[in-house]
Design a protein around this motif. Structure first.
Motif, PDB file in Angstrom:
ATOM      1  N   ASP A  27       0.844  -1.187   0.000  1.00  0.00           N
ATOM      2  CA  ASP A  27       0.000   0.000   0.000  1.00  0.00           C
ATOM      3  C   ASP A  27       0.885   1.244   0.000  1.00  0.00           C
ATOM      4  N   VAL A  28       0.786   2.049  -1.043  1.00  0.00           N
ATOM      5  CA  VAL A  28       1.610   3.257  -1.182  1.00  0.00           C
ATOM      6  C   VAL A  28       0.743   4.513  -1.212  1.00  0.00           C
ATOM      7  N   THR A  29      -0.431   4.431  -0.582  1.00  0.00           N
ATOM      8  CA  THR A  29      -1.368   5.549  -0.591  1.00  0.00           C
ATOM      9  C   THR A  29      -0.766   6.813   0.005  1.00  0.00           C
ATOM     10  N   SER A  30       0.100   6.647   1.001  1.00  0.00           N
ATOM     11  CA  SER A  30       0.674   7.825   1.656  1.00  0.00           C
ATOM     12  C   SER A  30       1.566   8.635   0.720  1.00  0.00           C
ATOM     13  N   TYR A  31       1.995   8.043  -0.389  1.00  0.00           N
ATOM     14  CA  TYR A  31       2.924   8.692  -1.325  1.00  0.00           C
ATOM     15  C   TYR A  31       2.222   9.168  -2.583  1.00  0.00           C
ATOM     16  N   ILE A  32       1.330   8.385  -3.113  1.00  0.00           N
ATOM     17  CA  ILE A  32       0.680   8.686  -4.387  1.00  0.00           C
ATOM     18  C   ILE A  32      -0.617   9.429  -4.103  1.00  0.00           C
ATOM     19  N   LYS A  33      -0.627  10.724  -4.376  1.00  0.00           N
ATOM     20  CA  LYS A  33      -1.792  11.552  -4.070  1.00  0.00           C
ATOM     21  C   LYS A  33      -2.559  12.007  -5.310  1.00  0.00           C
ATOM     22  N   GLY A  34      -1.973  11.813  -6.482  1.00  0.00           N
ATOM     23  CA  GLY A  34      -2.617  12.268  -7.708  1.00  0.00           C
ATOM     24  C   GLY A  34      -1.664  12.155  -8.866  1.00  0.00           C
ATOM     25  N   ASN A  35      -1.836  12.957  -9.902  1.00  0.00           N
ATOM     26  CA  ASN A  35      -0.978  12.912 -11.072  1.00  0.00           C
ATOM     27  C   ASN A  35       0.446  13.341 -10.712  1.00  0.00           C
ATOM     28  N   GLY A  36       1.425  12.760 -11.405  1.00  0.00           N
ATOM     29  CA  GLY A  36       2.814  13.118 -11.161  1.00  0.00           C
ATOM     30  C   GLY A  36       3.749  11.969 -11.468  1.00  0.00           C
ATOM     31  N   THR A  37       5.030  12.193 -11.228  1.00  0.00           N
ATOM     32  CA  THR A  37       6.063  11.180 -11.421  1.00  0.00           C
ATOM     33  C   THR A  37       6.547  10.727 -10.049  1.00  0.00           C
ATOM     34  N   PHE A  38       6.620   9.419  -9.854  1.00  0.00           N
ATOM     35  CA  PHE A  38       6.922   8.871  -8.540  1.00  0.00           C
ATOM     36  C   PHE A  38       7.989   7.780  -8.655  1.00  0.00           C
ATOM     37  N   SER A  39       8.987   7.855  -7.794  1.00  0.00           N
ATOM     38  CA  SER A  39      10.025   6.829  -7.720  1.00  0.00           C
ATOM     39  C   SER A  39       9.908   6.079  -6.401  1.00  0.00           C
ATOM     40  N   ILE A  40      10.108   4.781  -6.462  1.00  0.00           N
ATOM     41  CA  ILE A  40      10.071   3.923  -5.279  1.00  0.00           C
ATOM     42  C   ILE A  40      11.339   3.073  -5.275  1.00  0.00           C
ATOM     43  N   GLY A  41      12.041   3.053  -4.172  1.00  0.00           N
ATOM     44  CA  GLY A  41      13.231   2.230  -4.028  1.00  0.00           C
ATOM     45  C   GLY A  41      12.963   1.059  -3.094  1.00  0.00           C
ATOM     46  N   VAL A  42      13.596  -0.077  -3.382  1.00  0.00           N
ATOM     47  CA  VAL A  42      13.403  -1.276  -2.570  1.00  0.00           C
ATOM     48  C   VAL A  42      14.763  -1.742  -2.070  1.00  0.00           C
ATOM     49  N   THR A  43      14.899  -1.871  -0.750  1.00  0.00           N
ATOM     50  CA  THR A  43      16.135  -2.333  -0.134  1.00  0.00           C
ATOM     51  C   THR A  43      15.830  -3.522   0.760  1.00  0.00           C
ATOM     52  N   SER A  44      16.890  -4.193   1.201  1.00  0.00           N
ATOM     53  CA  SER A  44      16.700  -5.339   2.092  1.00  0.00           C
ATOM     54  C   SER A  44      17.812  -5.376   3.122  1.00  0.00           C
ATOM     55  N   SER A  45      17.484  -5.851   4.312  1.00  0.00           N
ATOM     56  CA  SER A  45      18.471  -6.058   5.365  1.00  0.00           C
ATOM     57  C   SER A  45      18.898  -7.505   5.460  1.00  0.00           C
ATOM     58  N   SER A  46      18.436  -8.332   4.525  1.00  0.00           N
ATOM     59  CA  SER A  46      18.702  -9.767   4.557  1.00  0.00           C
ATOM     60  C   SER A  46      19.745 -10.160   3.521  1.00  0.00           C
ATOM     61  N   SER A  47      20.561 -11.143   3.875  1.00  0.00           N
ATOM     62  CA  SER A  47      21.538 -11.676   2.915  1.00  0.00           C
ATOM     63  C   SER A  47      20.912 -12.706   1.989  1.00  0.00           C
ATOM     64  N   ASP A  48      19.632 -13.026   2.231  1.00  0.00           N
ATOM     65  CA  ASP A  48      18.881 -13.925   1.353  1.00  0.00           C
ATOM     66  C   ASP A  48      17.962 -13.057   0.516  1.00  0.00           C
TER      67      ASP A  48
END
Length: 467
Positions: free
Chosen positions: A148-169
């Motif tokens: 759920d990314v509702t807190s970020y996407i509020k309407g028209n525009g360009t949006f970037s999302i980054g994905v990171t992990s703290s796991s070695s798997d």
């Protein structure tokens, strides 16, 4: 050649003549009954072991902490005429050995939206610097997941999302180069077309939650797609009544059939398992797909509250006998509930007029416990049709004072069944219309409504009061 089912769903509502030129073509946003789906306009990952290598054409998106891999996603949202009320990122785990993991990563907003898919590397990568939008725990191969990314996407525009992990798997997701399993952003503006009389789903008064769903759902046919389209236009909590993914409840069945249809509502779904889900040993794919939303792993029963109602999801595929772990848990759960009104759901019906599966007396101890604690409603599936019974006591006798009203709502998408001998107290039946059952849960009462597939006119609705 027909499009894969997953892509067909992503393109729902587009003109029939629309074509997909290549996997890299940026598709125009497509409107559903309540939302618009946008495909990623850019995605890639960066790798700390190869600091100057660009992976912009890779079909995989890596997320890891040893070595560090970060995924970058960008979406262009346009054409919305109202503010966004809900936004969900849908991302698919690759179907290769090692793509699965116990840690699916942390999803964060990014301030940079100008990075280049074809030139970004670990050495020049933008910072993953914004607010945390969500996290994924264990993820399985060849399976869709939602954030759920509702807190970020509020309407028209360009949006970037980054994905990171703290796991070695690490996890490996499919990129937009993969085609049908490309990342998706589904944005709901709350703007729905004016419904026809046959599909009217009036908005409940503020504060009155909605519980909506069906059983016997996802197959290679189209029935699950038409009922998923109904869910697009109905807010609230989605329930399932078992047999979620045919034919055998495998990870592939969930990925191929359930995920592209009802799976787009996974973030608001509270499921129950069925016998076809257990065709895979221990219903392992069911528990893996739904995760914590299926309750404690491998148990299959749990409860939650909606407004002034207590809701119980049970498991008809394990022991329901008096004194069993499930029956004892149910009695303790009902005793602890402070709510006046209770609805329970599971797969196999105590009462049914179907010509296929007979009434299941093994569910009797669960019915007895619910009756003893003055519950109101039972929802079941198993038989692929719709049937509503008058309030009954556990012996199947009419009981308007304390009786349980049972619905058989197995019209979620699998081929429909016929009726046989009509059982006592059966008040409404249909076996030629796919649909969903919608309950609006008021304080002290409830409304029910059969919502039919588009183009059909069967309806059944009414009101009941709590004991």
């Amino acid at each position: 050649m027909p499009l894969p089912k997953a892509l067909t769903v992503a393109l729902a509502g587009a003109a029939a003549a629309a074509t997909v030129a290549t996997a890299l073509t940026v598709l125009a946003p497509t409107a559903s009954a309540a939302g618009t789906t946008f495909l990623a306009t850019a995605d890639t990952y960066v790798d700390a072991q190869h600091t100057t290598t660009n992976y912009g054409t890779s079909q995989q998106l890596g997320v890891d902490n040893s070595p560090v891999k970060q995924t970058l996603l960008r979406f262009q949202v346009s054409g919305l005429t109202q503010p966004a009320t809900r936004a969900v990122l849908r991302i698919h785990v690759d179907d290769v050995a090692g793509a699965e993991t116990g840690n699916g990563g942390t999803f964060r907003a990014m301030s940079s939206t100008t990075w280049s898919e074809t030139s970004v590397t670990y050495a020049n990568k933008p910072a993953v610097d914004g607010a945390t939008l969500g996290t994924l725990g264990a993820v399985a191969r060849n399976t869709w997941y939602e954030v759920d990314v509702t807190s970020y996407i509020k309407g028209n525009g360009t949006f970037s999302i980054g994905v990171t992990s703290s796991s070695s798997d690490g996890a490996d997701y499919d990129s937009r180069e993969s085609g049908a399993t490309a990342p998706q952003l589904v944005v709901d503006t709350g703007s729905t077309p004016t419904p026809t009389p046959s599909t009217s789903t009036s908005t409940p008064p503020s504060g009155d939650p909605v519980l909506v769903g069906a059983g016997d759902i996802a197959t290679s046919g189209s029935g699950d797609s038409v009922t998923a389209n109904l869910l697009d236009g109905i807010p609230g909590t989605v329930f399932t009544l078992g047999d979620n993914a045919y034919p055998n409840g495998t990870a592939s069945d969930f990925s191929t059939y359930y995920a592209p249809t009802w799976g787009r509502h996974k973030a608001r779904t509270k499921p129950a398992p069925g016998n076809h889900d257990y065709n895979t040993s221990g219903a392992s794919a069911y528990y893996s797909y739904f995760g914590a939303d299926a309750g404690p792993s491998n148990r299959g029963y749990y409860s939650y509250d909606l407004g002034d109602w207590h809701v119980v999801s049970l498991n008809s595929e394990t022991s329901m006998a008096a004194g069993s772990a499930q029956e004892q848990w149910l009695r303790a759960d009902l005793a602890a509930s402070g709510k006046q009104c209770t609805v329970a759901y599971w797969h196999k019906p105590r009462w049914t007029s179907s010509s296929s599966h007979a009434p299941d007396p093994a569910t009797g101890p669960l019915v007895q416990a619910l009756y003893d604690y003055d519950a109101e409603v039972i929802l079941t599936g198993h038989n692929h049709q719709y049937e509503r019974f008058a309030p009954q006591n556990p012996s199947g006798q009419l009981d308007n004072a304390r009786g349980l009203r049972q619905f058989v709502a197995g019209m979620g998408g699998a081929d429909l069944y016929g009726f046989g001998t009509i059982q006592p107290n059966s008040e409404a039946r249909n076996n030629n219309t796919f649909g969903v059952l919608k309950l609006t849960l008021h304080s002290g009462s409830y409304d029910w409504q059969f919502v039919p597939e588009a183009g059909k006119t069967y309806n059944d609705s009414g009101t009941g009061t709590c004991h």
